[in-house]
Design a protein around this motif. Structure first.
Motif, PDB file in Angstrom:
ATOM      1  N   CYS A  57       0.836  -1.207   0.000  1.00 41.82           N
ATOM      2  CA  CYS A  57       0.000   0.000   0.000  1.00 41.82           C
ATOM      3  C   CYS A  57       0.866   1.250   0.000  1.00 41.82           C
ATOM      4  CB  CYS A  57      -0.931   0.009   1.216  1.00 41.82           C
ATOM      5  SG  CYS A  57      -2.378  -1.047   1.060  1.00 41.82           S
ATOM      6  N   ALA A  58       1.950   1.238   0.765  1.00 44.97           N
ATOM      7  CA  ALA A  58       2.842   2.398   0.809  1.00 44.97           C
ATOM      8  C   ALA A  58       3.456   2.651  -0.569  1.00 44.97           C
ATOM      9  CB  ALA A  58       3.934   2.186   1.853  1.00 44.97           C
ATOM     10  N   GLU A  59       3.865   1.593  -1.243  1.00 44.44           N
ATOM     11  CA  GLU A  59       4.441   1.746  -2.581  1.00 44.44           C
ATOM     12  C   GLU A  59       3.402   2.264  -3.567  1.00 44.44           C
ATOM     13  OE1 GLU A  59       7.150  -0.745  -5.754  1.00 44.44           O
ATOM     14  OE2 GLU A  59       5.967  -1.855  -4.289  1.00 44.44           O
ATOM     15  N   ARG A  60       2.210   1.714  -3.510  1.00 47.23           N
ATOM     16  CA  ARG A  60       1.143   2.159  -4.413  1.00 47.23           C
ATOM     17  C   ARG A  60       0.768   3.612  -4.132  1.00 47.23           C
ATOM     18  NH1 ARG A  60      -4.547  -1.079  -5.186  1.00 47.23           N
ATOM     19  NH2 ARG A  60      -5.603   0.506  -6.412  1.00 47.23           N
ATOM     20  N   ALA A  61       0.725   4.007  -2.866  1.00 47.68           N
ATOM     21  CA  ALA A  61       0.415   5.392  -2.505  1.00 47.68           C
ATOM     22  C   ALA A  61       1.497   6.329  -3.019  1.00 47.68           C
ATOM     23  CB  ALA A  61       0.262   5.516  -0.986  1.00 47.68           C
ATOM     24  N   ILE A  65       0.869   9.435  -5.640  1.00 50.32           N
ATOM     25  CA  ILE A  65       1.236  10.814  -5.320  1.00 50.32           C
ATOM     26  C   ILE A  65       2.227  11.355  -6.354  1.00 50.32           C
ATOM     27  CG2 ILE A  65       2.422  12.283  -3.633  1.00 50.32           C
ATOM     28  CD1 ILE A  65       1.227  10.358  -1.454  1.00 50.32           C
ATOM     29  N   ALA A  66       3.207  10.553  -6.749  1.00 55.20           N
ATOM     30  CA  ALA A  66       4.186  10.981  -7.753  1.00 55.20           C
ATOM     31  C   ALA A  66       3.500  11.317  -9.072  1.00 55.20           C
ATOM     32  CB  ALA A  66       5.254   9.904  -7.951  1.00 55.20           C
ATOM     33  N   ARG A  67       2.511  10.502  -9.486  1.00 47.76           N
ATOM     34  CA  ARG A  67       1.765  10.789 -10.725  1.00 47.76           C
ATOM     35  C   ARG A  67       1.001  12.099 -10.610  1.00 47.76           C
ATOM     36  NH1 ARG A  67       0.550   5.252 -10.680  1.00 47.76           N
ATOM     37  NH2 ARG A  67      -1.533   5.672  -9.900  1.00 47.76           N
ATOM     38  N   GLN A  68       0.393  12.336  -9.453  1.00 49.66           N
ATOM     39  CA  GLN A  68      -0.356  13.584  -9.254  1.00 49.66           C
ATOM     40  C   GLN A  68       0.573  14.789  -9.353  1.00 49.66           C
ATOM     41  OE1 GLN A  68      -3.777  13.495  -9.104  1.00 49.66           O
ATOM     42  NE2 GLN A  68      -3.242  11.383  -9.532  1.00 49.66           N
ATOM     43  N   LYS A  69       1.739  14.698  -8.741  1.00 45.99           N
ATOM     44  CA  LYS A  69       2.703  15.804  -8.794  1.00 45.99           C
ATOM     45  C   LYS A  69       3.198  16.026 -10.213  1.00 45.99           C
ATOM     46  CE  LYS A  69       4.050  15.678  -4.046  1.00 45.99           C
ATOM     47  NZ  LYS A  69       4.924  16.398  -3.176  1.00 45.99           N
ATOM     48  N   ALA A  70       3.423  14.946 -10.950  1.00 47.78           N
ATOM     49  CA  ALA A  70       3.866  15.077 -12.342  1.00 47.78           C
ATOM     50  C   ALA A  70       2.784  15.748 -13.189  1.00 47.78           C
ATOM     51  CB  ALA A  70       4.231  13.701 -12.910  1.00 47.78           C
ATOM     52  N   MET A  71       1.534  15.374 -12.982  1.00 47.44           N
ATOM     53  CA  MET A  71       0.419  15.983 -13.740  1.00 47.44           C
ATOM     54  C   MET A  71       0.270  17.455 -13.373  1.00 47.44           C
ATOM     55  SD  MET A  71      -2.428  12.898 -14.014  1.00 47.44           S
ATOM     56  CE  MET A  71      -3.363  13.597 -12.721  1.00 47.44           C
ATOM     57  N   ASP A  72       0.521  17.808 -12.112  1.00 50.06           N
ATOM     58  CA  ASP A  72       0.407  19.201 -11.681  1.00 50.06           C
ATOM     59  C   ASP A  72       1.474  20.076 -12.322  1.00 50.06           C
ATOM     60  OD1 ASP A  72      -1.751  18.526 -10.114  1.00 50.06           O
ATOM     61  OD2 ASP A  72      -0.628  18.529  -8.219  1.00 50.06           O
ATOM     62  N   HIS A  73       2.619  19.486 -12.678  1.00 50.43           N
ATOM     63  CA  HIS A  73       3.721  20.263 -13.244  1.00 50.43           C
ATOM     64  C   HIS A  73       3.675  20.306 -14.774  1.00 50.43           C
ATOM     65  CE1 HIS A  73       4.951  20.674  -9.270  1.00 50.43           C
ATOM     66  NE2 HIS A  73       6.141  20.129  -9.280  1.00 50.43           N
ATOM     67  N   GLU A  74       2.715  19.641 -15.368  1.00 47.16           N
ATOM     68  CA  GLU A  74       2.594  19.656 -16.841  1.00 47.16           C
ATOM     69  C   GLU A  74       1.894  20.889 -17.311  1.00 47.16           C
ATOM     70  OE1 GLU A  74       0.748  16.028 -18.055  1.00 47.16           O
ATOM     71  OE2 GLU A  74       2.561  14.880 -17.722  1.00 47.16           O
TER      72      GLU A  74
END
Length: 74
Positions: A57-61, A65-74
């Motif tokens: 679960c920690a790895e999936r979380a 979160i990393a995907r969300q941050k990447a999308m926010d910076h696009e």
């Protein structure tokens, strides 16, 4: 923090709840269990046999979160 989680998922009896507070993410982990009366409860204490699912679960979380941050910076 908002009243609703940004994302929530389960692996086995372990639930990860991700919160977004203006771009700062935090994660709560819990374990579901049934009482003797048959009611479902949750705990933040984990047994040895829960730890692999907590780690998954920690790895999936972290990936979410990393995907969300990447999308926010696009």
């Amino acid at each position: 923090m908002t009243n609703q989680p940004a994302y929530k998922f389960k692996i086995g009896l372990i639930t990860a709840t991700i919160w977004d507070n203006d771009g700062f993410h935090s994660v709560d982990f819990s374990r579901g269990y049934k009482t003797a009366e048959g009611d479902w409860r949750s705990s933040s204490s984990f047994a040895h046999n829960d730890l692999l699912n907590v780690a998954k679960c920690a790895e999936r979380a972290e990936k979410w979160i990393a995907r969300q941050k990447a999308m926010d910076h696009e």
